[in-house]
Design a protein around this motif. Structure first.
Motif, short mmCIF file in Angstrom:
data_model
loop_
_atom_site.label_atom_id
_atom_site.label_comp_id
_atom_site.label_asym_id
_atom_site.label_seq_id
_atom_site.Cartn_x
_atom_site.Cartn_y
_atom_site.Cartn_z
N GLY A 169 98.69 87.33 28.32
CA GLY A 169 98.89 86.38 27.23
C GLY A 169 97.96 86.55 26.06
N PHE A 170 97.17 87.62 26.03
CA PHE A 170 96.25 87.82 24.91
C PHE A 170 97.01 88.33 23.69
CE2 PHE A 170 93.24 88.03 28.46
CZ PHE A 170 92.22 87.24 27.97
N VAL A 171 96.59 87.87 22.52
CA VAL A 171 97.14 88.37 21.26
C VAL A 171 96.33 89.59 20.86
CG1 VAL A 171 97.54 87.86 18.82
CG2 VAL A 171 97.88 86.08 20.55
N MET A 172 96.99 90.73 20.74
CA MET A 172 96.29 91.98 20.48
C MET A 172 96.16 92.23 18.98
SD MET A 172 95.61 92.82 23.53
CE MET A 172 94.80 94.38 23.15
N GLY A 173 95.01 92.76 18.61
CA GLY A 173 94.79 93.19 17.24
C GLY A 173 94.98 94.69 17.11
N GLU A 174 94.40 95.26 16.09
CA GLU A 174 94.56 96.69 15.82
C GLU A 174 93.77 97.53 16.81
OE1 GLU A 174 93.86 99.89 12.14
OE2 GLU A 174 93.31 97.76 11.93
N THR A 175 94.37 98.59 17.31
CA THR A 175 93.72 99.52 18.23
C THR A 175 93.23 100.74 17.47
OG1 THR A 175 95.08 98.80 20.10
CG2 THR A 175 94.04 100.95 20.28
N SER A 176 92.00 101.19 17.76
CA SER A 176 91.44 102.40 17.15
C SER A 176 91.34 103.50 18.20
CB SER A 176 90.04 102.12 16.58
OG SER A 176 90.10 101.12 15.57
N TYR A 177 91.90 104.65 17.88
CA TYR A 177 91.95 105.75 18.84
C TYR A 177 90.94 106.83 18.45
CZ TYR A 177 96.37 103.55 20.06
OH TYR A 177 97.33 102.64 20.43
N GLY A 178 90.15 107.27 19.43
CA GLY A 178 89.20 108.35 19.23
C GLY A 178 89.26 109.33 20.38
N ASN A 179 88.58 110.46 20.23
CA ASN A 179 88.59 111.46 21.29
C ASN A 179 87.81 111.01 22.52
OD1 ASN A 179 90.10 113.26 19.75
ND2 ASN A 179 88.27 114.13 18.77
N GLN A 180 86.72 110.28 22.27
CA GLN A 180 85.85 109.88 23.37
C GLN A 180 86.15 108.48 23.91
OE1 GLN A 180 83.76 112.13 24.66
NE2 GLN A 180 84.55 113.54 23.08
N GLU A 181 86.67 107.61 23.05
CA GLU A 181 86.96 106.24 23.48
C GLU A 181 88.05 105.63 22.62
OE1 GLU A 181 83.25 104.18 23.07
OE2 GLU A 181 83.53 103.85 20.92
N THR A 182 88.72 104.64 23.18
CA THR A 182 89.72 103.85 22.46
C THR A 182 89.20 102.43 22.37
OG1 THR A 182 91.56 105.23 23.19
CG2 THR A 182 92.09 103.00 22.47
N VAL A 183 89.27 101.85 21.18
CA VAL A 183 88.78 100.48 20.97
C VAL A 183 89.98 99.55 20.90
CG1 VAL A 183 87.48 98.93 19.49
CG2 VAL A 183 86.73 101.31 19.77
N LEU A 184 90.07 98.65 21.88
CA LEU A 184 91.10 97.62 21.90
C LEU A 184 90.53 96.34 21.30
CD1 LEU A 184 92.47 98.08 25.53
CD2 LEU A 184 93.34 99.12 23.44
N ARG A 185 91.37 95.63 20.57
CA ARG A 185 90.93 94.38 19.96
C ARG A 185 91.85 93.24 20.38
NH1 ARG A 185 89.69 98.36 16.25
NH2 ARG A 185 87.51 98.30 15.52
N VAL A 186 91.25 92.09 20.65
CA VAL A 186 92.01 90.89 20.98
C VAL A 186 91.62 89.79 20.00
CG1 VAL A 186 92.29 91.45 23.42
CG2 VAL A 186 90.28 90.15 22.69
N ALA A 187 92.60 88.93 19.71
CA ALA A 187 92.37 87.81 18.80
C ALA A 187 92.26 86.54 19.64
CB ALA A 187 93.51 87.70 17.80
N LEU A 188 91.15 85.84 19.49
CA LEU A 188 90.85 84.68 20.33
C LEU A 188 90.54 83.46 19.48
CD1 LEU A 188 88.35 86.51 22.71
CD2 LEU A 188 90.75 86.04 23.20
N ALA A 189 90.74 82.30 20.08
CA ALA A 189 90.28 81.07 19.43
C ALA A 189 88.78 81.20 19.18
CB ALA A 189 90.57 79.86 20.31
N ASP A 190 88.34 80.76 18.00
CA ASP A 190 86.96 80.99 17.58
C ASP A 190 86.04 79.92 18.14
OD1 ASP A 190 84.84 82.18 16.35
OD2 ASP A 190 85.26 81.34 14.35
N ASP A 191 85.89 79.92 19.47
CA ASP A 191 84.95 79.00 20.10
C ASP A 191 84.33 79.70 21.31
OD1 ASP A 191 86.33 78.01 22.77
OD2 ASP A 191 87.88 77.93 21.23
N PRO A 192 83.11 79.36 21.66
CA PRO A 192 82.39 80.07 22.73
C PRO A 192 83.11 80.04 24.08
CG PRO A 192 80.87 78.74 21.45
CD PRO A 192 82.24 78.36 20.99
N ALA A 193 83.75 78.92 24.42
CA ALA A 193 84.40 78.83 25.72
C ALA A 193 85.56 79.81 25.84
CB ALA A 193 84.89 77.39 25.95
N SER A 194 86.36 79.92 24.78
CA SER A 194 87.49 80.84 24.81
C SER A 194 87.03 82.29 24.89
CB SER A 194 88.36 80.65 23.56
OG SER A 194 88.92 79.36 23.53
N ILE A 195 85.97 82.61 24.15
CA ILE A 195 85.47 83.98 24.15
C ILE A 195 84.86 84.33 25.50
CG2 ILE A 195 83.76 85.51 23.09
CD1 ILE A 195 84.21 83.91 20.48
#
Length: 229
Positions: free
Chosen positions: A173-199
């Motif tokens: 159920g996570f809302v995905m953001g933009e993914t960055s692709y590299g040779n050594q690693e892939t960076v996945l991004r998720v969009a979360l409610a901006d509060d400490p408990a959700s994060i």
């Protein structure tokens, strides 16, 4: 001058990149409504200009739009109809549209009603009803999305593990953001409610999915589309 951050954290709008059209006939006059998501006044005026070219033989191209998370830009045009009989009813149909019980938060939306006169005068009251109903009917048929200002958090994983983890995050159920692709690693991004408990809850879920090998890093906030159920 630095732009002030919006007071609003979420609002409702149309999906980007497509028009939504609906036609209504009243006493032989055709009212063709076109709805489009527009994030700026320039975009809104561009829609009117394009429809003037497409429907060049129509008598009127009346318009209304609401722009901004706080809905602070609101404009309308009667385009030759009697004053107050077209643009204002259209604007009120946008502004008062309830996207949830008791909630009217539609924004970044333009409506243009193209009218082909059918030879029968409708009178001021008839015009107000026709233009208002044209926009309301089109909105009732158009899909909606929620647009929220969410905290973007990222996690870097090995390229070979990224696809499966992204699918697992989406399935959870996570809302995905933009993914960055590299040779050594892939960076996945998720969009979360901006509060400490959700994060923290998301970070714990990620640790569980990856046996503790993946960590979340906080980035900035972005406006993100979330489909309305």
């Amino acid at each position: 001058m630095q732009e002030l951050e919006s007071r609003t954290t979420a609002y409702t709008t149309l999906p980007a990149g497509q028009d939504f059209r609906h036609e209504l006939e009243v006493k032989r006059s055709r009212f063709i409504t076109v709805l489009r998501r527009t994030g700026t006044e320039e975009d809104a005026r561009g829609l009117v200009a394009s429809l003037r070219r497409e429907f060049h033989d129509a008598r009127h191209h009346c318009s209304a739009f609401i722009i901004g998370p706080d809905r602070d830009v609101q404009r309308s045009s009667d385009d030759g109809e009697p004053s107050g009989t077209a643009g204002l009813p259209m604007l009120e149909a946008l502004a008062k549209r309830e996207t949830a019980p008791g909630v009217a938060d539609l924004s970044d939306v333009s409506a243009v009603v193209v009218r082909y006169f059918g030879g029968v005068l409708l009178g001021a009251g008839g015009l107000v009803r026709a233009y208002s109903e044209s926009v309301s009917s089109a909105l009732a048929l158009a899909p909606m999305v929620r647009r929220g200002r969410l905290r973007i958090c990222s996690t870097a994983v090995a390229p070979g593990a990224a696809g499966r983890l992204e699918n697992d995050l989406r399935a959870a159920g996570f809302v995905m953001g933009e993914t960055s692709y590299g040779n050594q690693e892939t960076v996945l991004r998720v969009a979360l409610a901006d509060d400490p408990a959700s994060i923290e809850a998301a970070a714990e879920r990620l640790r569980s999915m990856t046996a503790g090998s993946a960590m979340l890093t906080r980035e900035g906030t972005e406006w993100v589309d979330v489909p309305v159920p």
